[in-house]
Design a protein around this motif. Structure first.
Motif, PDB file in Angstrom:
ATOM      1  N   PHE A 179     -12.514 -12.001 -25.947  1.00 53.14           N
ATOM      2  CA  PHE A 179     -11.308 -11.717 -26.737  1.00 53.14           C
ATOM      3  C   PHE A 179     -11.449 -10.375 -27.445  1.00 53.14           C
ATOM      4  CE2 PHE A 179      -8.196 -11.951 -30.070  1.00 53.14           C
ATOM      5  CZ  PHE A 179      -7.206 -12.814 -29.619  1.00 53.14           C
ATOM      6  N   ALA A 180     -12.635 -10.103 -27.996  1.00 55.02           N
ATOM      7  CA  ALA A 180     -12.866  -8.836 -28.700  1.00 55.02           C
ATOM      8  C   ALA A 180     -12.743  -7.644 -27.755  1.00 55.02           C
ATOM      9  CB  ALA A 180     -14.255  -8.844 -29.347  1.00 55.02           C
ATOM     10  N   ALA A 181     -13.118  -7.854 -26.488  1.00 52.99           N
ATOM     11  CA  ALA A 181     -13.004  -6.792 -25.474  1.00 52.99           C
ATOM     12  C   ALA A 181     -11.835  -7.108 -24.545  1.00 52.99           C
ATOM     13  CB  ALA A 181     -14.307  -6.674 -24.685  1.00 52.99           C
ATOM     14  N   SER A 182     -10.679  -7.387 -25.138  1.00 55.02           N
ATOM     15  CA  SER A 182      -9.505  -7.775 -24.361  1.00 55.02           C
ATOM     16  C   SER A 182      -9.115  -6.692 -23.357  1.00 55.02           C
ATOM     17  CB  SER A 182      -8.317  -8.054 -25.292  1.00 55.02           C
ATOM     18  OG  SER A 182      -8.529  -9.214 -26.062  1.00 55.02           O
ATOM     19  N   THR A 183      -8.816  -7.126 -22.148  1.00 60.45           N
ATOM     20  CA  THR A 183      -8.383  -6.195 -21.101  1.00 60.45           C
ATOM     21  C   THR A 183      -6.867  -6.255 -20.913  1.00 60.45           C
ATOM     22  OG1 THR A 183      -8.960  -7.923 -19.505  1.00 60.45           O
ATOM     23  CG2 THR A 183     -10.561  -6.145 -19.845  1.00 60.45           C
ATOM     24  N   ILE A 184      -6.351  -7.482 -20.643  1.00 63.57           N
ATOM     25  CA  ILE A 184      -4.897  -7.634 -20.518  1.00 63.57           C
ATOM     26  C   ILE A 184      -4.374  -8.747 -21.417  1.00 63.57           C
ATOM     27  CG2 ILE A 184      -4.943  -6.775 -18.141  1.00 63.57           C
ATOM     28  CD1 ILE A 184      -4.572  -9.666 -17.197  1.00 63.57           C
ATOM     29  N   ASN A 185      -5.175  -9.206 -22.355  1.00 59.93           N
ATOM     30  CA  ASN A 185      -4.805 -10.271 -23.292  1.00 59.93           C
ATOM     31  C   ASN A 185      -3.395 -10.040 -23.846  1.00 59.93           C
ATOM     32  OD1 ASN A 185      -4.473 -11.962 -25.485  1.00 59.93           O
ATOM     33  ND2 ASN A 185      -6.454 -11.510 -26.404  1.00 59.93           N
ATOM     34  N   PRO A 186      -2.428 -10.892 -23.512  1.00 60.92           N
ATOM     35  CA  PRO A 186      -1.045 -10.651 -23.935  1.00 60.92           C
ATOM     36  C   PRO A 186      -0.850 -10.682 -25.445  1.00 60.92           C
ATOM     37  CG  PRO A 186      -1.269 -12.841 -22.972  1.00 60.92           C
ATOM     38  CD  PRO A 186      -2.556 -12.124 -22.708  1.00 60.92           C
ATOM     39  N   TYR A 187      -1.679 -11.470 -26.155  1.00 63.70           N
ATOM     40  CA  TYR A 187      -1.509 -11.604 -27.590  1.00 63.70           C
ATOM     41  C   TYR A 187      -2.044 -10.394 -28.359  1.00 63.70           C
ATOM     42  CZ  TYR A 187      -1.012 -16.412 -26.008  1.00 63.70           C
ATOM     43  OH  TYR A 187      -0.618 -17.538 -25.339  1.00 63.70           O
TER      44      TYR A 187
END
Length: 470
Positions: A179-187
């Motif tokens: 989560f900390a290194a989100s790539t395409i995380n929509p949120y």
């Protein structure tokens, strides 16, 4: 019991305070802060591009104080539970459905078969679990959604001869790192890029590189700790910790046969999880829809096992009752945000933290942004909330200082995720693995520092290379 033993036990209890006790202290400190910190306010306007309510960065002003008294601080606790009702409901429902599946013996039999298959080869199993959970965090923004599965990770780790912390790491901490290194995380990624006016998913290649670096470092950290614990149990950060909680939920039943019925139940459960993940990606489902799918899956598993409706209901409610303490503490943490809002000091805190950034420029500014978000995460746990409160301030600031908006968004993504692993606000997550907060901090602080250093380096590189498109 000898005097020395009594003293040692007393000291251990002091060093491992109950999570609710820590949260109550934080609630009182938040109330005191409303008397000490001046009240302030930004105007909120609707962004014409995204349709979101955002902060007008030039509108901050000090206003009349509205300090929160002791009684109102206590009232904030049920209000906090109400504000977190969606997450609490999700945790209860998924825990109940998982209990149904687990009661059939399918999970235990599957884990026993898995452990037997990988006997002497724990490494591939641990790494596979870490990768899967981290991708759920990085790609789909899983956070609270993974909580009900923490006991399963702990059970797996204990069955392999490790401690609870290893089980927590391979399931929840790896999700945190992803989560900390989100790539395409929509949120996180999509929301931030929309607010910054950037093309959605732009800058993906660099974020993928950062994700791999984060995961390589974190996986080495997890596996090194696991090896030390397996070599010597005294190396565990929770060695000697005595809990009053029921430990049966972390034990795998002694099941020797992995039957066809067990396999059908696990396949059904897996299909439910896959459908939930697909729904998040394809239909923008939230926790409500995910909980509904998993609930249906759990009920189907119960019928496959030959349970009566009454037995399904009994097991389901029993599963919910087991995680009551951990689920409700999430509501207690919500009280902190409510107190800061009622005292009208949240905007003051954001204003005070952002002002030093306007006095410097270049790489120092973007590093400062990472550190700023590392602190703000303590006060605003929601990524969308952090974006709405801070990006309207920092995006114009980055334009003035010649920093690309993509770099500012990257600082938002990295800085806002790392310290979630250490702030006391996540104590309720640890309760699902029965890990004391003091032992956790002792375990994780080095990884947090390492990842923050990497994040600061990453945004510095982004600054000097004009990470874009703009």
């Amino acid at each position: 019991m000898s005097n020395n033993a009594k003293k040692e036990n007393k000291d251990r209890k002091f060093l491992n305070p109950n999570g609710y006790f820590i949260i109550m202290i934080l609630i009182l400190l938040a109330a005191i802060a409303t008397w000490v910190i001046p009240a302030g306010q930004y105007d909120r306007v609707v962004d014409s591009v995204t349709g979101r309510e955002v902060v007008d960065p030039n509108s901050f002003r000090y206003i009349e104080k509205t300090p929160v008294g002791l009684f109102d601080a206590i009232v904030a606790i049920p209000l906090g539970i109400k504000s977190m009702s969606g997450i609490i409901a999700f945790i209860f429902i998924v825990a109940g459905a998982t209990a149904l599946v687990k009661s059939t013996g399918a999970i235990d039999a599957g884990l026993v078969a898995l452990v037997d298959k990988f006997k002497g080869r724990d490494l591939p199993l641990l790494i596979a679990t870490i990768i899967i959970c981290s991708l759920l965090g990085s790609l789909l923004g899983f956070a609270q959604e993974i909580i009900p599965f923490i006991p399963l990770g702990v059970a797996l780790a204990l069955s392999l001869g490790y401690d609870k912390v290893v089980g927590f790491d391979i399931v929840r901490t790896s999700t945190w790192v992803g989560f900390a290194a989100s790539t395409i995380n929509p949120y996180v990624v999509v929301v931030a890029q929309q607010m910054a006016g950037l093309p959605i998913m732009s800058g993906l290649r660099y974020r993928i590189i950062i994700y791999f670096i984060f995961m390589i470092i974190s996986t080495i950290f997890f596996l090194n700790y696991a090896k030390r614990v397996r070599d010597n149990k005294q190396n565990s950060v929770i060695f000697g910790y005595e809990s009053g909680e029921d430990q049966s939920k972390f034990k795998i039943k002694n099941i020797t046969e992995f039957t066809i019925k067990h396999k059908i139940i696990l396949i059904t459960f897996a299909c439910g999880l896959i459908l939930s993940v697909y729904g998040v990606q394809a239909y923008e489902w939230g926790t409500n829809e995910m909980a509904a799918v998993i609930l249906i899956t759990g009920i189907i598993a119960g019928f496959i096992a030959g349970y009566s409706p009454n037995l399904i209901a009994k097991i389901f409610t029993g599963g919910m009752s087991e995680i009551t303490s951990g689920a409700l503490i999430a509501g207690f943490t919500g009280a902190i945000a409510i107190i800061l809002q009622q005292g009208q000091i949240l905007d003051t805190i954001i204003y005070g933290l952002s002002q030093p950034l306007s006095q410097v420029n270049g790489a120092i500014t973007v590093i400062g942004m990472v550190l700023l978000y590392s602190i703000i995460t303590f006060f605003i746990g929601s990524a969308a909330g952090r974006a709405a409160a801070t990006l309207p301030i920092l995006i114009p600031l980055s334009d003035i200082l010649g920093i690309t908006r993509q770099t500012t968004v990257l600082a938002f993504i990295l800085g806002g995720g790392i310290t979630n692993m250490i702030w006391p606000n996540m104590i309720y997550v640890l309760s699902f693995a029965d890990i004391p907060y003091s032992g956790w901090v002792k375990h994780i602080w080095k990884l947090v520092v390492i990842l923050i250093v990497i994040a600061c380096t990453a945004v510095s590189v982004a600054y000097f290379t004009n990470y874009g498109p703009f």
